[in-house]
Design a protein around this motif. Structure first.
Motif, PDB file in Angstrom:
ATOM      1  N   THR A  74      21.466  15.862  28.915  1.00 61.86           N
ATOM      2  CA  THR A  74      22.413  16.625  29.120  1.00 61.86           C
ATOM      3  C   THR A  74      23.484  16.503  27.892  1.00 61.86           C
ATOM      4  O   THR A  74      24.056  17.790  27.708  1.00 61.86           O
ATOM      5  CB  THR A  74      23.117  16.462  30.453  1.00 61.86           C
ATOM      6  N   ASP A  75      23.669  15.436  27.581  1.00 59.21           N
ATOM      7  CA  ASP A  75      24.501  15.380  26.160  1.00 59.21           C
ATOM      8  C   ASP A  75      24.023  16.210  25.084  1.00 59.21           C
ATOM      9  O   ASP A  75      24.742  16.611  24.461  1.00 59.21           O
ATOM     10  CB  ASP A  75      24.605  13.798  26.032  1.00 59.21           C
TER      11      ASP A  75
ATOM     12  N   ILE B 212      23.202  16.847  34.985  1.00 59.34           N
ATOM     13  CA  ILE B 212      22.783  15.443  35.038  1.00 59.34           C
ATOM     14  C   ILE B 212      21.835  15.195  36.268  1.00 59.34           C
ATOM     15  O   ILE B 212      20.670  14.773  36.271  1.00 59.34           O
ATOM     16  CB  ILE B 212      23.712  14.386  34.875  1.00 59.34           C
TER      17      ILE B 212
ATOM     18  N   ILE C 265      28.997   7.636  34.875  1.00 58.54           N
ATOM     19  CA  ILE C 265      28.627   8.541  34.594  1.00 58.54           C
ATOM     20  C   ILE C 265      29.513   9.943  35.095  1.00 58.54           C
ATOM     21  O   ILE C 265      29.955  10.570  34.021  1.00 58.54           O
ATOM     22  CB  ILE C 265      27.110   9.012  35.093  1.00 58.54           C
ATOM     23  N   VAL C 266      29.888   9.942  36.369  1.00 59.15           N
ATOM     24  CA  VAL C 266      30.768  10.921  36.642  1.00 59.15           C
ATOM     25  C   VAL C 266      32.275  10.862  35.929  1.00 59.15           C
ATOM     26  O   VAL C 266      32.865  11.930  35.777  1.00 59.15           O
ATOM     27  CB  VAL C 266      31.083  10.593  38.310  1.00 59.15           C
TER      28      VAL C 266
ATOM     29  N   VAL D 219      21.302  11.709  31.381  1.00 59.61           N
ATOM     30  CA  VAL D 219      22.463  11.759  30.566  1.00 59.61           C
ATOM     31  C   VAL D 219      22.345  12.171  29.334  1.00 59.61           C
ATOM     32  O   VAL D 219      22.922  13.050  28.758  1.00 59.61           O
ATOM     33  CB  VAL D 219      23.205  10.405  30.795  1.00 59.61           C
TER      34      VAL D 219
ATOM     35  N   LEU E 271      27.142   2.637  38.230  1.00 68.77           N
ATOM     36  CA  LEU E 271      26.651   3.348  36.980  1.00 68.77           C
ATOM     37  C   LEU E 271      26.900   4.923  37.267  1.00 68.77           C
ATOM     38  O   LEU E 271      27.482   5.639  36.484  1.00 68.77           O
ATOM     39  CB  LEU E 271      25.189   3.212  36.803  1.00 68.77           C
TER      40      LEU E 271
ATOM     41  N   MET F 165      31.247  12.209  32.434  1.00 69.44           N
ATOM     42  CA  MET F 165      30.759  13.505  32.239  1.00 69.44           C
ATOM     43  C   MET F 165      31.457  14.631  32.934  1.00 69.44           C
ATOM     44  O   MET F 165      31.426  15.824  32.612  1.00 69.44           O
ATOM     45  CB  MET F 165      29.147  13.551  32.369  1.00 69.44           C
ATOM     46  N   GLY F 166      32.040  14.132  33.715  1.00 69.82           N
ATOM     47  CA  GLY F 166      32.507  14.912  34.939  1.00 69.82           C
ATOM     48  C   GLY F 166      33.858  15.602  34.480  1.00 69.82           C
ATOM     49  O   GLY F 166      34.730  15.133  33.748  1.00 69.82           O
TER      50      GLY F 166
ATOM     51  N   GLN G 248      28.523  19.347  34.212  1.00 76.36           N
ATOM     52  CA  GLN G 248      27.812  18.516  33.820  1.00 76.36           C
ATOM     53  C   GLN G 248      27.170  17.579  34.549  1.00 76.36           C
ATOM     54  O   GLN G 248      26.039  17.227  34.553  1.00 76.36           O
ATOM     55  CB  GLN G 248      28.420  17.898  32.347  1.00 76.36           C
ATOM     56  N   VAL G 249      28.053  17.010  35.600  1.00 76.21           N
ATOM     57  CA  VAL G 249      27.594  16.182  36.307  1.00 76.21           C
ATOM     58  C   VAL G 249      26.274  16.707  37.288  1.00 76.21           C
ATOM     59  O   VAL G 249      25.310  15.998  37.396  1.00 76.21           O
ATOM     60  CB  VAL G 249      28.695  15.464  37.222  1.00 76.21           C
TER      61      VAL G 249
ATOM     62  N   LEU H  85      17.896   7.842  34.809  1.00 78.22           N
ATOM     63  CA  LEU H  85      19.186   8.242  34.837  1.00 78.22           C
ATOM     64  C   LEU H  85      19.922   8.440  33.488  1.00 78.22           C
ATOM     65  O   LEU H  85      20.500   9.763  33.079  1.00 78.22           O
ATOM     66  CB  LEU H  85      20.045   7.364  35.600  1.00 78.22           C
TER      67      LEU H  85
ATOM     68  N   LEU I 173      23.794   0.715  40.617  1.00 72.13           N
ATOM     69  CA  LEU I 173      23.561   1.947  40.326  1.00 72.13           C
ATOM     70  C   LEU I 173      24.743   2.792  40.883  1.00 72.13           C
ATOM     71  O   LEU I 173      25.180   3.774  40.204  1.00 72.13           O
ATOM     72  CB  LEU I 173      22.186   2.504  40.761  1.00 72.13           C
TER      73      LEU I 173
END
Lengths: 226, 304
Positions: free
Chosen positions: A107-108, A123, B299-300, A104, B295, B303-304, A119-120, A100, B292
């Protein structure tokens, strides 16, 4: 769209952690439904003919046909229902965390030309590809490997949809057909493997036990056939 | 207003044992039994407080201090938690870290006392407890990190009071993910069923119960009461996170909060009734899964 991406990530994690084959097949089917809905959500309501056909055919092939094929294969070959991993389920999940992170990072690092690429979703698609590769390497049974192939393809599809919707849908449909044929062939192959060797353990395929005592000439003949 | 702020800790101190009673009633309902009264734990505590403590000759002072430390930590931790928009009596920037380490200190005291008895079973329990705690802590901190990123780094009361219906509309996914993660954390930390069985007394499989085998009398009462406070703390975290308190009228917040607590308890009871205990080797899998979830939320958020 965020919800679909999150569900995609969760389903991949589930695949890493689950020990039952038919559960894994069902999870892949759910992934198929998610991916089928994806282009419809991505096009923000204005659903064209192409997008509709793409979504529908994805759902039909990935969520209905292929899982059915897998289940048939499972039933006919009569193999045991458990997935046999080289890497245990707990460590698999830990590796999943690392993958994961890698997704990320990738993608970054991507230099995206368009601003509106979600982006999500990107990913989660990269994550699906990586998980597919990981499952392919770490699971013992041939049928799990074709499942992993499907997961990887799901990831590729996700990347495609997140990059652009204008991607000619004929191409996507062609890929779908390829995948279908590929999995169909795999199923066939698995069935014959099972009948020939009475197991589907990919690890043991390197031995070719029937031929181990025979002359090299026969081995060459087999290689030519392959 | 300042006096009102103390209503939350007071409610926690008074009502926490009731919550465990609710769980037991739900479990009894699912099993088709009458079940003990919801007030059972109060009776137990009262009974235990009247007894005298008995200590093994092989123990030192550690085991005598242990229960008091645990109870003090839990009682202090309740003062950090808010009750909807009503701020906690103790609130400052970064109080979540104090909360986490008060819980950690309580665990440390339990583990030390368990080791102090010199019993091999308690040693096993202690080892498992710290192993699973190490895996459970990331989900707490990752979830907190999501909150901090979303609402800015401030006191827990301030962050929680900003959760409104709008937060649900814009970033409901985050709340769901962190909420699920913390619910699993609740089950783990309070040794409920998929992870540990609070009713089992089979030394080879239990985790938390095995560490408190050597207590009796008031000490056991302290431990039981502290355990119910711990349950209250985690349930309060989940409820504060999931219920959009900011959008409710101020007078509604406390009743809704209590209702939420009861709902969480019923949920725990249902989970305990329909799930079987996991094998010990599978527990890390669940805990990593919970971390997770947080986690992914992170991330969302990023980055979202």
């Amino acid at each position: 769209m965020t919800i679909i991406s999150v569900l995609l990530i969760l389903s991949c994690l589930w695949l890493l952690g689950s020990s039952r084959l038919h559960v894994a097949i069902r999870v892949v089917a759910i992934q198929g439904v998610l991916l089928g809905v994806l282009p419809l959500v991505r096009s923000m309501g204005d659903i064209g003919f192409g997008v509709g056909v793409l979504g529908l055919s994805t759902i039909i092939s990935k969520a209905i046909l292929l899982p059915w094929l897998m289940n048939t294969c499972l039933r006919l070959s009569g193999i045991r229902k458990e997935i046999e991993p080289f890497v245990g389920f707990g460590p698999s999940l830990l590796c999943g965390t690392a993958l994961l992170g890698l997704a990320v990072w990738i993608t970054d690092r991507l230099q995206l030309s368009q601003a509106q690429v979600p982006q999500v979703l990107l990913i989660s698609s990269f994550f699906a590809i990586l998980v597919g590769l990981f499952l392919m390497v770490t699971r013992r049974k041939a049928i799990t490997q074709s499942l992993a192939y499907l997961v990887m393809e799901n990831g590729v599809y996700g990347v495609g949809v997140s990059m652009s919707l204008d991607f000619p849908f004929i191409v996507e449909l062609g890929i779908l057909l390829d995948v279908f044929v590929g999995v169909f062939l795999m199923g066939n192959l698995l069935f014959h493997l099972d009948r020939e060797f009475e197991h589907l353990d990919a690890d043991k395929l390197t031995e070719l036990s029937d031929l181990s005592k025979s002359t090299p000439v026969v081995v060459e003949a087999v290689e030519e056939n392959a | 207003m300042n006096a009102l702020r103390w209503t939350f800790p007071l409610a926690a101190w008074v009502l926490a044992p009731l919550m465990l009673g609710i769980i037991n009633r739900v479990k009894a309902f699912f099993a088709g039994r009458q079940g003990p009264s919801v007030w059972q734990l109060y009776y137990d505590l009262f009974k235990l407080l009247q007894k005298a403590s008995v200590y093994s000759r092989s123990t030192s002072t550690v085991i005598r201090i242990g229960p008091s430390v645990v109870l003090a930590c839990m009682a202090l931790a309740t003062t950090i938690l808010p009750w909807g928009e009503l701020q906690a009596p103790v609130t400052f920037v970064g109080d979540i870290i104090l909360l986490a380490y008060l819980l950690g200190l309580a665990r440390f005291a339990t583990v030390l006392s368990a080791l102090d008895t010199g019993s091999s079973f308690e040693g096993m329990g202690a080892s498992r407890e710290v192993q699973f705690a190490a895996l459970a802590e990331p989900s707490f901190f990752l979830g907190m990190l999501v909150l901090v990123l979303h609402f800015g780094f401030s006191g827990l009361s301030k962050m929680v009071s900003e959760i409104s219906l709008e937060t649900w509309q814009t970033s409901g996914v985050l709340l769901i993910l962190v909420g699920c993660s913390w619910f699993i954390l609740l089950l783990t930390e309070n040794s409920r069923i998929p992870v540990d069985d609070p009713n089992t007394h089979l030394e080879l499989t239990m985790i938390h119960e095995v560490m408190v085998l050597d207590y009796g009398g008031p000490d056991l009462a302290f431990i039981l009461y502290a355990a119910s406070l711990k349950m209250w703390i985690f349930a309060a975290l989940v409820v504060n996170l999931v219920v959009p308190m900011h959008s409710l009228a101020p007078w509604l917040q406390a009743p809704i909060f209590l209702l939420g607590m009861v709902f969480v308890m019923v949920l725990v009871g249902i989970v305990e009734s329909i799930l079987a205990r996991l094998r010990l080797q599978q527990i890390p899998k669940v805990l990593i899964g919970a971390a997770l979830l947080s986690l992914i939320a992170l991330i969302v958020r990023l980055m979202g």
